[in-house]
Design an enzyme around this catalytic site. Structure first.
Site, PDB file in Angstrom:
ATOM      1  N   HIS A  53      23.715  37.357  52.295  1.00 56.01           N
ATOM      2  CA  HIS A  53      24.342  38.000  53.212  1.00 56.01           C
ATOM      3  C   HIS A  53      23.460  37.950  54.510  1.00 56.01           C
ATOM      4  O   HIS A  53      22.189  37.906  54.448  1.00 56.01           O
ATOM      5  CB  HIS A  53      25.081  39.290  53.091  1.00 56.01           C
ATOM      6  CG  HIS A  53      26.185  39.191  51.894  1.00 56.01           C
ATOM      7  ND1 HIS A  53      27.038  40.168  51.781  1.00 56.01           N
ATOM      8  CD2 HIS A  53      26.450  38.238  51.084  1.00 56.01           C
ATOM      9  CE1 HIS A  53      27.925  39.981  50.941  1.00 56.01           C
ATOM     10  NE2 HIS A  53      27.716  38.960  50.415  1.00 56.01           N
ATOM     11  N   GLU A  55      22.482  40.343  56.493  1.00 55.06           N
ATOM     12  CA  GLU A  55      21.900  41.608  56.391  1.00 55.06           C
ATOM     13  C   GLU A  55      20.471  41.370  55.351  1.00 55.06           C
ATOM     14  O   GLU A  55      19.560  41.614  55.948  1.00 55.06           O
ATOM     15  CB  GLU A  55      22.214  42.721  56.281  1.00 55.06           C
ATOM     16  CG  GLU A  55      23.128  43.256  57.407  1.00 55.06           C
ATOM     17  CD  GLU A  55      24.703  42.502  56.907  1.00 55.06           C
ATOM     18  OE1 GLU A  55      25.599  42.899  57.716  1.00 55.06           O
ATOM     19  OE2 GLU A  55      24.708  41.895  56.104  1.00 55.06           O
ATOM     20  N   CYS A  83      28.300  45.335  54.127  1.00 57.70           N
ATOM     21  CA  CYS A  83      29.086  45.526  52.659  1.00 57.70           C
ATOM     22  C   CYS A  83      28.198  46.607  51.861  1.00 57.70           C
ATOM     23  O   CYS A  83      27.165  46.901  52.169  1.00 57.70           O
ATOM     24  CB  CYS A  83      29.179  44.561  51.942  1.00 57.70           C
ATOM     25  SG  CYS A  83      27.749  43.513  51.190  1.00 57.70           S
ATOM     26  N   CYS A  86      24.508  45.111  51.179  1.00 58.47           N
ATOM     27  CA  CYS A  86      23.806  45.014  52.165  1.00 58.47           C
ATOM     28  C   CYS A  86      23.354  46.412  52.821  1.00 58.47           C
ATOM     29  O   CYS A  86      22.118  46.566  53.164  1.00 58.47           O
ATOM     30  CB  CYS A  86      24.745  44.404  53.492  1.00 58.47           C
ATOM     31  SG  CYS A  86      24.535  42.433  53.015  1.00 58.47           S
TER      32      CYS A  86
END
Length: 156
Positions: A53, A55, A83, A86
């Site tokens: 992801h 991040e 999320c 993250c």
């Protein structure tokens, strides 16, 4: 650059990488001491990595560039509210502040719904949809005991 400009950089990076077919519509920028030290964008599908992801990728980039596993004093600017995975990574990295543009509700509206994960994390392990069971392995306890007694360990 100010907070809004850094956040706009994350949003523009999300647009560029999405249009280039490099992943979903997410990106993040990490700033420390007034300069960008890490950038990341969603690389889940093009890298076949469900943990890639934006991040997390930005944290990896910043840590590699700075030669450290902690980002205390750094600020993350994310194109979307993180999320659960993250958000946990942001806490583990000890990032000092987070700014985001789109919300989890905005993400859910385009098919990225994390509500199930948030609900699962609140449950005891034995009540989650993913079967989870703790097995008692004595050797595992001895590894932890050894770690706890190491005088030269690097706490993190």
């Amino acid at each position: 650059m100010g907070d809004v400009e850094y956040l706009k950089r994350a949003v523009e990076l999300s647009r560029q990488k999405m249009r280039a077919g490099e992943g979903g519509p997410f990106a993040a920028v990490i700033v420390k001491d007034g300069r960008i030290v890490g950038e990341g964008w969603n690389r889940v599908t093009n890298g076949n990595d469900p943990t890639a992801h934006a991040e997390v990728v930005a944290i990896r980039d910043a840590c590699e560039r700075l030669g450290t596993f902690t980002l205390e004093g750094a600020v993350m600017y994310s194109s979307c509210e993180p999320c659960p995975m993250c958000l946990a990574a942001i806490y583990w990295a000890r990032i000092s502040r987070l700014y985001f543009a789109n919300t989890t509700a905005d993400a859910a509206a385009i098919g990225f719904d994390d509500a199930f994960l948030y609900a699962e994390l609140a449950l005891p392990a034995d009540e989650r949809a993913l079967p989870c069971e703790q097995l008692d392995v004595e050797e595992a306890h001895s590894v932890f005991a050894e770690w706890a007694s190491m005088p030269d360990r690097i706490d993190y």
